[in-house]
Design a protein around this motif. Structure first.
Motif, mmCIF file in Angstrom:
data_model
loop_
_atom_site.group_PDB
_atom_site.id
_atom_site.type_symbol
_atom_site.label_atom_id
_atom_site.label_comp_id
_atom_site.label_asym_id
_atom_site.label_seq_id
_atom_site.Cartn_x
_atom_site.Cartn_y
_atom_site.Cartn_z
ATOM 1 N N LEU A 13 22.947 29.014 48.804
ATOM 2 C CA LEU A 13 23.680 30.185 48.343
ATOM 3 C C LEU A 13 24.879 30.427 49.244
ATOM 4 C CD1 LEU A 13 20.682 32.640 47.742
ATOM 5 C CD2 LEU A 13 21.618 30.912 46.194
ATOM 6 N N ILE A 14 26.031 30.664 48.621
ATOM 7 C CA ILE A 14 27.253 30.874 49.395
ATOM 8 C C ILE A 14 27.930 32.157 48.900
ATOM 9 C CG2 ILE A 14 29.437 29.869 50.164
ATOM 10 C CD1 ILE A 14 28.298 27.124 49.497
ATOM 11 N N PRO A 15 27.536 33.302 49.453
ATOM 12 C CA PRO A 15 28.207 34.547 49.082
ATOM 13 C C PRO A 15 29.581 34.682 49.714
ATOM 14 C CG PRO A 15 26.508 34.974 50.715
ATOM 15 C CD PRO A 15 26.387 33.521 50.358
ATOM 16 N N ASP A 16 29.797 33.972 50.822
ATOM 17 C CA ASP A 16 31.063 34.032 51.552
ATOM 18 C C ASP A 16 31.075 32.883 52.548
ATOM 19 O OD1 ASP A 16 29.915 35.039 54.265
ATOM 20 O OD2 ASP A 16 29.130 36.462 52.808
ATOM 21 N N GLY A 17 32.198 32.689 53.218
ATOM 22 C CA GLY A 17 32.266 31.705 54.290
ATOM 23 C C GLY A 17 32.979 30.423 53.916
ATOM 24 N N TRP A 18 33.343 29.686 54.960
ATOM 25 C CA TRP A 18 33.930 28.356 54.802
ATOM 26 C C TRP A 18 32.822 27.392 54.421
ATOM 27 C CZ3 TRP A 18 39.009 28.849 55.104
ATOM 28 C CH2 TRP A 18 39.577 29.787 55.966
ATOM 29 N N HIS A 19 32.937 26.717 53.284
ATOM 30 C CA HIS A 19 31.889 25.771 52.916
ATOM 31 C C HIS A 19 32.445 24.361 52.849
ATOM 32 C CE1 HIS A 19 33.228 28.207 49.510
ATOM 33 N NE2 HIS A 19 33.061 27.175 48.693
ATOM 34 N N GLY A 20 31.661 23.464 53.428
ATOM 35 C CA GLY A 20 32.019 22.078 53.615
ATOM 36 C C GLY A 20 31.933 21.731 55.094
ATOM 37 N N PRO A 21 31.623 20.441 55.352
ATOM 38 C CA PRO A 21 31.460 19.396 54.360
ATOM 39 C C PRO A 21 30.075 19.385 53.716
ATOM 40 C CG PRO A 21 31.124 18.477 56.531
ATOM 41 C CD PRO A 21 31.512 19.919 56.734
ATOM 42 N N SER A 22 30.017 18.725 52.546
ATOM 43 C CA SER A 22 28.762 18.289 51.940
ATOM 44 C C SER A 22 28.713 16.783 52.182
ATOM 45 C CB SER A 22 28.743 18.591 50.446
ATOM 46 O OG SER A 22 28.988 19.963 50.199
#
Length: 314
Positions: free
Chosen positions: A248-257
């Motif tokens: 779950l990503i409600p906010d934030g910098w996402h990556g890497p996968s």
């Protein structure tokens, strides 16, 4: 019909401290009732995005009310028939697996009764978003899904834009599939969409749902990073992900996968938010966005595309 949900201009609801199962939901942890995965806004502690994964045995069937949300029925494996309460029926050919081809899909509106039946059995993702408009039920042909190759070098990945903003009409829902060859980094450079800045950045809640290809009899794993951006709930995740996991990503910098060598990674992205416009506008992490400048000198990974959309549905 109007929904009793936050207005499009409103802010994202916040979860109470200590509630919920955390941001990384391992396979089985989000199971509920008939669903192998069941993530709704209440469970996630936000306002809009939902994901269910339905597993049907051969000859199985399932009915559900769409409620205040619009949904897309997306075969992960196998095919099915989708029937909407007004009698509309959509035959989905589906696919063998998420690693074998682009699939067709069906959109069903809010305030409807929906039935799903599968002669051969299969697994089906239900991607949903709370919404206000009641749009018509529709069939999405696999041949009309735009397949995009994004990034270069070991940041190369494939995106199946079946319900991206601008490719398929929804009220709020945005959903795409991403396939990353083993050894590559996806969702990179890290980016975010947790502020409403018109023309610059969208505010979107996001669910990542993972499948990892096995190889030589070995189960695959991958890794997912989300780091705090200074907005919202301070989401901070470093997770080893396996098939059936969700983040779950409600906010934030996402990556890497990160896809480990020898194991291709699939993830399904489900997004929705309060913005007036249905759009996907992202902001790169300022410390890592420079990587894009190196891409023109590198080829796209020759393993991509893993597959193309069919020329025409049969």
């Amino acid at each position: 019909m109007s929904a009793e949900i936050p207005s499009k201009a409103g802010s994202r609801p916040q979860a109470a401290p200590g509630t919920g199962a955390g941001f990384h939901l391992k396979a089985g942890e989000a199971a509920r009732g008939p669903y192998a995965v069941d993530i709704d806004p209440e469970r996630a502690g936000w306002g809009y995005s939902s994901l269910r994964v339905l597993e049907l045995a051969a000859g199985g069937h399932h009915a559900f009310d769409t409620g205040d949300s619009e949904w897309i029925v997306l075969p992960l494996s196998g095919g099915c028939t989708v029937v909407v309460d007004n009698g509309e029926e959509f035959e989905l050919l589906g696919r063998d697996s998420v690693f074998s081809g682009v699939t067709d899909f069906a959109y069903v509106p809010r305030d409807a009764q929906v039935g799903i039946a599968s002669d051969g059995g299969g697994r089906f993702a239900l991607t949903g978003a709370r919404c206000e408009l009641t749009l018509p039920a529709r069939y999405g042909a696999a041949s009309e899904v735009p397949v995009e190759l994004r990034g270069r070098g070991n940041c190369s990945r494939q995106v199946n834009n079946f319900a991206a903003a601008g490719t398929f009409e929804c009220d709020r829902l945005i959903a795409v599939e991403v396939l990353t060859p083993g050894g590559n980094w996806s969702s990179y450079p890290p980016h975010k969409h947790d502020e409403c800045r018109p023309g610059v950045e969208s505010e979107l809640e996001e669910i990542y749902y993972f499948e990892i290809a096995s190889a030589r009899g070995t189960e695959g794993v991958g890794y997912q990073r989300v780091s705090p951006s200074g907005q919202g709930r301070g989401t901070d995740v470093l997770a080893e992900v396996r098939g059936g996991d969700a983040v779950l990503i409600p906010d934030g910098w996402h990556g890497p996968s990160i896809a480990t060598p020898g194991h291709a990674m699939y993830y399904l992205n489900v997004m929705a938010g309060p913005g007036e416009e249905r759009e996907w506008l992202i902001c790169d992490h300022p410390e890592h966005g420079w990587i894009r400048d190196t891409w023109p000198d590198q080829p796209v990974d020759p393993r991509l595309p893993l597959y193309d959309a069919p020329v025409g549905d049969v």
